[in-house]
Design an enzyme around this catalytic site. Structure first.
Site, short mmCIF file in Angstrom:
data_model
loop_
_atom_site.label_atom_id
_atom_site.label_comp_id
_atom_site.label_asym_id
_atom_site.label_seq_id
_atom_site.Cartn_x
_atom_site.Cartn_y
_atom_site.Cartn_z
N ASP A 291 0.86 -1.17 0.00
CA ASP A 291 0.00 0.00 0.00
C ASP A 291 0.91 1.24 0.00
O ASP A 291 2.14 1.13 0.09
CB ASP A 291 -0.96 -0.02 1.21
CG ASP A 291 -2.19 0.85 0.95
OD1 ASP A 291 -2.15 1.70 0.04
OD2 ASP A 291 -3.19 0.70 1.68
C1 BGC Z 1 -5.03 3.26 0.38
C2 BGC Z 1 -5.30 2.26 -0.72
C3 BGC Z 1 -5.18 2.93 -2.06
C4 BGC Z 1 -3.82 3.57 -2.18
C5 BGC Z 1 -3.55 4.23 -3.51
C6 BGC Z 1 -3.77 4.06 0.15
O1 BGC Z 1 -3.64 5.09 1.05
O2 BGC Z 1 -4.95 2.57 1.61
O3 BGC Z 1 -6.57 1.70 -0.55
O4 BGC Z 1 -5.41 2.00 -3.08
O5 BGC Z 1 -3.69 4.55 -1.17
O6 BGC Z 1 -4.27 5.39 -3.67
#
Ligand code: BGC
Length: 765
Positions: A291
């Site tokens: 993530d």
């Molecule tokens: C979130 C994810 C997301 C990623 C990309 C993160 O902060 O937890 O769910 O896909 O950002 O935007």
């Protein structure tokens, strides 16, 4: 319209398996071709270029095109980037892809990812709302439309579906979930993967799904985002892991590691999770992405410096580094110091190249750029019409005393509330590419649907008055501005508007930005200023219809006691206003059912229907003290899982079983008659729950095992049959063996998890 969902589930898993089996031969030939291609390519790649494939950068864009900051273009040219996210539109994507194809040494195309969560430009209800439709075809359709729009707009990879089981309404990301049930969550995960990926990446509009957040992200302690999870394996296997596994089994091409700590090792660096379980036990063949800065955050978790944690993440099974560049900047050194092996780098690189190959990007790097389709299809009338249908299906009627709803189309109504004439919030959180200006407000919807309605509007309250909350939700430029009028003035205007109408439709709830990431709450009441408004309106004695928009399930004890009609609409997306209006005037009879328990108060949380018994279960009525209960609150939720009313009424007969015992491998039929006893045609979601009464380990008091959403004309009766198979009785025991145990079982059927009839059967030795 009859859907035998328990059969569908088995069929989905079965057909995925048999499809795999059928495709095996073909796949072998394709795999060989792919392997040869990738072997040749990798033999030409330098170490830096291989590590470059593991690097995913966030690149935004504005009217002039992609924002090529922090040496983005230079990195692409040097082959130091495997993919980017946050860039879309055919023009912006083409610009970056051209850099990779024309300027980099080996011309390896980029992946283009994005958070296409509940629609791309045509926005559907927030995922929690999608789930309350209990309509897998519609959910799959929403993902299909999202993929068609996204793929025309340059994207080939979505960071969806999120399949985290969410049982804590304090957690803002519950909005992105399908709620608290592993069975329903699994079905929805599979439907979404199918919708995004179709059955073949040879389709130009099939994009790569990403199952997230692996794993247990929804179990954050105290509902505080990013917080620790600590959970027994048996609970994980039975209650939290099934949706991830189902989505992986359905062929999802990528998985995102979650931010949270799991039993002492954060997911991103958790070898047991990402390799032993995901790959070795489940057979996942795609790639794992961290993530956002998830690898770097292992430092704050306390696992070491950037070099240490980057090596740990790679060794654990994280293949791609989102944003943090820990891989890019430290893996070479770690290789020299033998903290990682060349084989591990090669393996991660190969997995990413395989995804690109399967998507067809080596054959045509511009495959996902389709200016023509982008022009004609994005936000098309057809997509908007589907969005309205799906939004209607998501709405849950929580209360409707004296059939206050539906409204007469020529009624004299006071339309009140900060969400009543509001477009901005309709598309909800995580509607990344969504344009709120395209959304329909409730006011506009009512005008469209009931032009003869006499509507007077008053705002009545600010959406958010609380300065602390305002500061946070405005942090990313949301600029919610408080009205110049005082709260008292706003309320008094609303009260006089209400006094002059037959009925008040009051649209309250949360700002869209109070849901999603980093929006955990400790209180789940309506915000105090909105509650003051509602109380003042109730004091007028005018009938009130409360239309709710919210991401967190709310605590609504006062509202339930004092407001005659309550409609939960979540955030319904681009067509929210038209859909809500259709429901309010009865053009559509609501049929949504909750997929999360609505507690009475925050102190009851976590509260979910499929809990265990205790040694001292409380029956809810006796006055005994030494029972598992509170002294200041009921144990029961306000609205249980599976709950939702209709404008009509249904009578479901007591469940009948065709036999009282079966042997392993046999089935039992459970049947009920469902009669539409009211004055409207309508749909009912008939639900089947099972309880394993005695087990080698303790088992939940009931678990959803099937449901059928059926349509009944008024007066009509339908016979509904569920087939109970041994497969449905299986669970993971103390040795984590998935097996059904002979013994007695309760079967429950009904219109929600609370109001059920029951029967008993035995599974024989
Ligand atoms: C979130 C994810 C997301 C990623 C990309 C993160 O902060 O937890 O769910 O896909 O950002 O935007």
């Amino acid at each position: 319209m009859k859907k035998s969902t328990s059969l569908f589930f088995l069929a989905a898993i079965f057909s995925a398996n048999s499809l795999c089996a059928q495709q095996k031969k073909a796949v072998t030939a394709t795999d060989q071709k792919m392997n040869t291609f990738i072997n040749q390519l990798m033999s030409k790649m330098t170490l830096e270029e291989k590590i470059g494939q593991l690097n995913l950068a966030a690149v935004g864009f504005d009217v002039t095109g992609p924002i090529l900051s922090q040496g983005v273009n230079e990195k692409i040219e040097k082959g130091l980037m495997g993919g980017v996210f946050n860039t879309f539109t055919p023009q912006a994507v083409r610009k970056l892809q051209e850099l990779a194809i024309t300027k980099s040494r080996l011309k390896i195309p980029l992946l283009f990812g994005y958070d296409v969560i509940h629609g791309h430009k045509t926005i559907f209800p927030i995922p929690l709302g999608l789930s309350t439709s209990w309509d897998l075809d519609l959910i799959e359709k929403s993902a299909r439309i999202a993929a068609r729009e996204a793929s025309a707009d340059g994207l080939n990879w979505t960071f969806s579906p999120m399949v985290d089981i969410a049982r804590d309404p304090r957690w803002g990301r519950i909005a992105e979930s399908s709620g608290e049930d592993p069975y329903l969550g699994s079905l929805i995960g599979v439907a979404m993967v199918k919708g995004y990926q179709t059955n073949s990446f040879s389709n130009k509009d099939a994009i790569l799904a990403c199952v997230k957040h692996f794993a247990l992200y929804g179990a954050a302690e105290a509902g505080r985002d990013y917080n620790t999870t600590d959970m027994s394996l048996i609970k994980m296997y039975n209650e939290y892991l099934p949706p991830y596994k189902a989505a992986v089994d359905a062929g999802a091409g990528s998985v995102m590691a979650s931010f949270n700590d799991i039993n002492g090792t954060p997911a991103t660096g958790n070898h047991w999770l990402l390799t032993d379980l995901l790959r070795n036990q489940w057979g996942f063949k795609g790639f794992v992405v961290s993530d956002y800065t998830g690898i770097n955050e292992l430092e704050a978790h306390g696992l070491g410096d950037l070099q240490t944690v980057s090596a740990k993440a790679l060794n654990a099974g994280t293949d791609m580094d989102m944003v943090g560049e820990g891989f890019l900047t430290t893996l070479k050194k770690s290789l020299q110091e033998k903290k990682i092996s060349q084989a591990t780098i090669d393996q991660a690189c190969r997995r990413i190249l395989e995804a690109k190959y399967k998507l067809g990007l080596f054959a045509d790097p511009y495959k996902y750029i389709d200016e023509e389709r982008a022009k004609t299809e994005i936000l098309s009338q057809k997509n908007r019409a589907d969005a309205k249908t799906i939004a209607e299906a998501s709405m849950v009627l929580l209360k409707n005393n004296n059939q206050l709803l539906p409204l007469k189309k020529n009624a004299k109504i006071a339309l009140i509330g900060p969400l009543a004439n509001n477009k901005r919030d309709m598309i909800g959180n995580w509607s990344a590419a969504g344009e709120w200006s395209q959304a329909i407000s409730v006011m506009q919807g009512l005008k469209n649907v009931a032009p003869d309605m006499d509507i007077t509007y008053a705002k009545g309250a600010n959406l958010v008055d609380d300065p602390g909350i305002l500061k946070l939700i405005n942090a990313n430029g949301a600029d919610i501005v408080a009205d110049e009028k005082s709260p008292e003035k706003l309320i008094s205007e609303a009260v006089s508007v209400a006094k002059n109408a037959d009925v008040a439709v009051v649209v309250l709830g949360e700002s869209a930005l109070m849901g999603g990431e980093a929006t955990s709450r400790t209180e789940l009441d309506l915000l105090p200023n909105q509650k003051d408004l509602l109380k003042a309106l109730a004091a007028t004695g005018k009938p009130i219809i409360l239309v709710l928009m919210n991401s967190h399930p709310l605590t609504l004890v006062w509202e339930d006691a004092n407001v005659p009609a309550i409609l939960e609409t979540w955030f319904g997306g681009t067509e929210a206003g038209n859909a809500i209006a259709d429901v309010l005037v009865g053009n559509y009879n609501p049929a949504g059912k909750l997929t999360t328990t609505f507690p009475r108060n925050v102190g009851q949380i976590p509260l979910y229907y499929n809990h265990k018994s205790t040694g001292r279960p409380y029956d809810g009525v006796s006055n005994e003290k030494y029972k598992s209960r509170y002294i200041d609150s009921s144990n029961d939720p306000l609205y249980p899982f599976g709950y939702g009313l209709s404008y009509t009424s249904f009578a479901i007969s007591p469940v009948q079983l065709n036999k009282v015992s079966m042997k392993a491998g046999q089935t039992i039929q459970a049947t009920v008659d469902v009669q539409n006893t009211g004055d409207f045609d309508g749909q009912e979601v008939v639900q089947l729950y099972i309880q394993d009464i005695y087990g080698s380990v303790t088992r939940p008091v009931k678990e959803l095992k099937g449901f059928q959403k059926i349509f009944l004309k008024k007066g009509e009766t339908k016979h509904v049959t569920f087939t109970i198979s041994t497969e449905m009785l299986k669970f993971y025991n103390a040795d984590l063996k998935f097996a059904a145990e002979p013994g007695d079982f309760n079967v429950f059927t009904g219109s929600n998890s609370r109001d059920v009839s029951s029967a008993k059967f035995s599974l024989l030795n």
